[in-house]
Scaffold this motif. Structure first.
Motif, PDB file in Angstrom:
ATOM      1  N   ASP A 271      -4.373   5.474   7.285  1.00  0.00           N
ATOM      2  CA  ASP A 271      -4.315   5.076   5.865  1.00  0.00           C
ATOM      3  C   ASP A 271      -3.784   3.661   5.711  1.00  0.00           C
ATOM      4  OD1 ASP A 271      -5.008   7.524   4.707  1.00  0.00           O
ATOM      5  OD2 ASP A 271      -2.937   8.260   4.768  1.00  0.00           O
ATOM      6  N   ILE A 272      -2.805   3.346   6.529  1.00  0.00           N
ATOM      7  CA  ILE A 272      -2.080   2.085   6.374  1.00  0.00           C
ATOM      8  C   ILE A 272      -2.782   0.962   7.141  1.00  0.00           C
ATOM      9  CG2 ILE A 272       0.127   0.940   6.871  1.00  0.00           C
ATOM     10  CD1 ILE A 272       1.410   3.801   6.621  1.00  0.00           C
TER      11      ILE A 272
ATOM     12  N   ALA B 136      -3.537  10.923  -1.446  1.00  0.00           N
ATOM     13  CA  ALA B 136      -3.764  11.414  -0.081  1.00  0.00           C
ATOM     14  C   ALA B 136      -4.287  12.845  -0.128  1.00  0.00           C
ATOM     15  CB  ALA B 136      -2.478  11.297   0.732  1.00  0.00           C
TER      16      ALA B 136
ATOM     17  N   HIS C 296       7.388   8.364   9.868  1.00  0.00           N
ATOM     18  CA  HIS C 296       5.929   8.170   9.888  1.00  0.00           C
ATOM     19  C   HIS C 296       5.568   6.683   9.973  1.00  0.00           C
ATOM     20  CE1 HIS C 296       5.243  12.340   7.897  1.00  0.00           C
ATOM     21  NE2 HIS C 296       5.209  12.403   9.205  1.00  0.00           N
TER      22      HIS C 296
ATOM     23  N   MET D 214      -1.993   9.293   8.589  1.00  0.00           N
ATOM     24  CA  MET D 214      -1.179   8.395   7.751  1.00  0.00           C
ATOM     25  C   MET D 214      -1.197   6.975   8.330  1.00  0.00           C
ATOM     26  SD  MET D 214       2.487   9.048   6.099  1.00  0.00           S
ATOM     27  CE  MET D 214       3.573   7.702   5.618  1.00  0.00           C
TER      28      MET D 214
ATOM     29  N   HIS E 136      -4.616  14.654   3.301  1.00  0.00           N
ATOM     30  CA  HIS E 136      -3.336  15.179   3.792  1.00  0.00           C
ATOM     31  C   HIS E 136      -2.995  16.507   3.105  1.00  0.00           C
ATOM     32  CE1 HIS E 136      -2.184  11.112   5.518  1.00  0.00           C
ATOM     33  NE2 HIS E 136      -1.839  11.961   6.459  1.00  0.00           N
TER      34      HIS E 136
ATOM     35  N   LEU F 288       0.859  -1.201   0.000  1.00  0.00           N
ATOM     36  CA  LEU F 288       0.000   0.000   0.000  1.00  0.00           C
ATOM     37  C   LEU F 288       0.884   1.235   0.000  1.00  0.00           C
ATOM     38  CD1 LEU F 288      -3.053   0.881   2.181  1.00  0.00           C
ATOM     39  CD2 LEU F 288      -0.978   2.254   2.428  1.00  0.00           C
ATOM     40  N   THR F 289       0.520   2.212  -0.814  1.00  0.00           N
ATOM     41  CA  THR F 289       1.198   3.508  -0.675  1.00  0.00           C
ATOM     42  C   THR F 289       0.309   4.642  -1.176  1.00  0.00           C
ATOM     43  OG1 THR F 289       3.309   4.669  -0.809  1.00  0.00           O
ATOM     44  CG2 THR F 289       2.513   3.678  -2.855  1.00  0.00           C
ATOM     45  N   GLY F 290       0.622   5.842  -0.736  1.00  0.00           N
ATOM     46  CA  GLY F 290      -0.145   7.012  -1.145  1.00  0.00           C
ATOM     47  C   GLY F 290       0.767   8.163  -1.515  1.00  0.00           C
TER      48      GLY F 290
ATOM     49  N   VAL G 218       4.930  -1.022   2.817  1.00  0.00           N
ATOM     50  CA  VAL G 218       4.606   0.347   2.404  1.00  0.00           C
ATOM     51  C   VAL G 218       5.831   0.977   1.735  1.00  0.00           C
ATOM     52  CG1 VAL G 218       3.737   2.585   3.184  1.00  0.00           C
ATOM     53  CG2 VAL G 218       3.037   0.503   4.388  1.00  0.00           C
TER      54      VAL G 218
ATOM     55  N   TYR H 213      -1.016  14.922  11.385  1.00  0.00           N
ATOM     56  CA  TYR H 213      -0.756  14.332  10.058  1.00  0.00           C
ATOM     57  C   TYR H 213      -0.322  12.860  10.158  1.00  0.00           C
ATOM     58  CZ  TYR H 213       1.540  14.183   5.377  1.00  0.00           C
ATOM     59  OH  TYR H 213       1.936  13.868   4.105  1.00  0.00           O
TER      60      TYR H 213
ATOM     61  N   VAL I 270       7.951   3.756   0.416  1.00  0.00           N
ATOM     62  CA  VAL I 270       7.996   5.224   0.620  1.00  0.00           C
ATOM     63  C   VAL I 270       9.423   5.731   0.431  1.00  0.00           C
ATOM     64  CG1 VAL I 270       6.060   5.617   2.217  1.00  0.00           C
ATOM     65  CG2 VAL I 270       8.227   4.778   3.121  1.00  0.00           C
TER      66      VAL I 270
ATOM     67  N   GLN J 118       9.868   9.462   4.780  1.00  0.00           N
ATOM     68  CA  GLN J 118       8.641   8.967   5.427  1.00  0.00           C
ATOM     69  C   GLN J 118       8.907   7.875   6.459  1.00  0.00           C
ATOM     70  OE1 GLN J 118       5.539  10.344   4.823  1.00  0.00           O
ATOM     71  NE2 GLN J 118       6.806  11.824   3.721  1.00  0.00           N
TER      72      GLN J 118
HETATM   73  N1  TRP Z   1       2.966  11.374   3.737  1.00  0.00           N
HETATM   74  C1  TRP Z   1       3.245  10.750   2.465  1.00  0.00           C
HETATM   75  C2  TRP Z   1       4.150  11.675   1.625  1.00  0.00           C
HETATM   76  O1  TRP Z   1       4.122  12.874   1.806  1.00  0.00           O
HETATM   77  C3  TRP Z   1       1.968  10.473   1.709  1.00  0.00           C
HETATM   78  C4  TRP Z   1       1.120   9.454   2.416  1.00  0.00           C
HETATM   79  C5  TRP Z   1      -0.052   9.702   3.094  1.00  0.00           C
HETATM   80  C6  TRP Z   1       1.395   8.070   2.527  1.00  0.00           C
HETATM   81  N2  TRP Z   1      -0.519   8.535   3.612  1.00  0.00           N
HETATM   82  C7  TRP Z   1       0.323   7.516   3.301  1.00  0.00           C
HETATM   83  C8  TRP Z   1       2.425   7.241   2.061  1.00  0.00           C
HETATM   84  C9  TRP Z   1       0.273   6.163   3.620  1.00  0.00           C
HETATM   85  C10 TRP Z   1       2.365   5.882   2.389  1.00  0.00           C
HETATM   86  C11 TRP Z   1       1.296   5.349   3.154  1.00  0.00           C
HETATM   87  O2  TRP Z   1       4.867  11.199   0.762  1.00  0.00           O
END
Ligand code: TRP
Ligand code: ADP
Length: 324
Positions: free
Chosen positions: A134-135, A42, A152, A131, A45, A5-7, A143, A127, A145, A149
């Motif tokens: 999200d995961i 996202a 996080h 996140m 975010h 999973l990623t965003g 994940v 924030y 990234v 990140q």
């Molecule tokens: N914070 C990440 C970025 O700025 C973006 C993001 C939001 C993300 N939620 C996430 C990445 C969950 C991975 C999983 O790049």
């Protein structure tokens, strides 16, 4: 099998750095797994930094098209907007009750901006909790990234572990996947390519604009006839990232021989971008003219995502004695 999973935030138009540094590696990783991966934009975010409706809508569309143009297969993977699966906000609230204040006060995303606290919203402060939601909402295992990140992801694991410890096994602890060999893609001024520095190359721009961006790459003032050092040149650094080894060698020799100007190198880079991203650019042109299709794909993705998120949220609500 592991769930990936990623965003990516929708805080600007996607650039070459995002594509080589985030979108392509995530899609390559997903191609190795038979299980559907979860990719999302996202857009909640993004509200921590931009509250401009028109801009946010446009950037979300551009990022969505970039993922699809780079080959995201919506038949296999789940592709959605974070804001379309509102369960994430409920989970974020629940997780915030398991998140110690000092953990958030230590987050780089907050610390970097904490000199001027009146400018820090509660959204920016929390924030990392959104996140984590999200995961954890999708039982993600891996994940991918960028290294920025990493903290996080550590916080996500700590929050999940705190919940599991108090209420019993509920959340899957995700692993970050940080590819060390993916270098920081330099921008037209030699610094990290970034929306915030306005030094980016948008591979989907129409040819004229794309050429303008490539021609704006900063070089030194070595005269045309003199040999040039490829290792300190931004044009060469970008060319090397996209070219085949023999093409890179060829350009290197041209630099070292002299009588070869930066303008010529830039033209070669421009042509290489057109060649390497031919398919993606064609796909982009199609999708930008068929935005309804893109929106439909995102809606379908959200309903697939909800199938998973509703089950996980039910599990969480049960553990907390909330009605299910
Ligand atoms: N914070 C990440 C970025 O700025 C973006 C993001 C939001 C993300 N939620 C996430 C990445 C969950 C991975 C999983 O790049
Ligand atoms: P930006 O710096 O333009 O705001 P983001 O922070 O939104 O970019 O990054 C989105 C994703 O793209 C992250 O995974 C990040 O690691 C990756 N990325 C961004 N810029 C680069 C770059 N110059 N080189 C490599 N990867 C990058």
């Amino acid at each position: 099998m592991a769930r990936i999973l990623t965003g990516i935030q929708s805080s600007g138009k996607p650039h070459l750095g995002n594509i080589i540094g985030a979108i392509q590696p995530a899609l390559r990783l997903s191609a190795q797994s038979n299980e559907p991966s979860f990719f999302f934009i996202a857009d909640l975010h993004t509200l921590t930094s931009s509250r401009d409706a028109k801009k946010n809508k446009e950037n979300t569309l551009q990022i969505a098209i970039a993922w699809l143009a780079c080959g995201l297969d919506t038949n296999k993977d789940v592709f959605y907007l974070q804001s379309d699966v509102t369960e994430v906000c409920e989970l974020a609230w629940i997780l915030s009750c398991f998140t110690p204040f000092p953990m958030l006060a230590n987050a780089h995303s907050f610390k970097d901006k904490s000199e001027n606290l009146s400018m820090v919203s509660a959204g920016l402060f929390t924030y990392p909790v959104l996140m984590a939601a999200d995961i954890l909402l999708y039982d993600a295992n891996i994940v991918p990234v960028g290294k920025d990140q990493k903290q996080h992801l550590e916080m996500t694991r700590d929050i999940a572990a705190a919940f599991n410890k108090q209420l019993g096994e509920t959340f899957v602890l995700p692993e970050p996947f940080i590819q060390k060999e993916i270098m920081t893609i330099p921008g037209t001024d030699g610094r990290k390519m970034s929306k915030s520095y306005n030094n980016y190359i948008n591979i989907f721009d129409e040819e004229k604009l794309l050429k303008k961006a490539v021609m704006s790459i900063v070089t030194d003032s070595t005269p045309l006839e003199q040999p040039k050092n490829p290792d300190t040149c931004n044009v060469f650094a970008l060319y090397k990232l996209l070219a085949k080894p023999e093409q890179t060698q060829d350009l290197k020799e041209k630099y070292l021989e002299g009588n070869f100007g930066y303008g010529q190198a830039k033209t070669m880079l421009f042509e290489l971008i057109l060649e390497v991203f031919k398919k993606e650019r064609e796909s982009y042109d199609y999708l930008i003219k068929n935005q309804d299709f893109v929106q439909e794909e995102l809606k379908k993705g959200a309903s697939k995502a909800k199938e998973v998120s509703s089950k996980v949220l039910k599990r969480v609500r049960q553990k907390l004695g909330l009605r299910v």
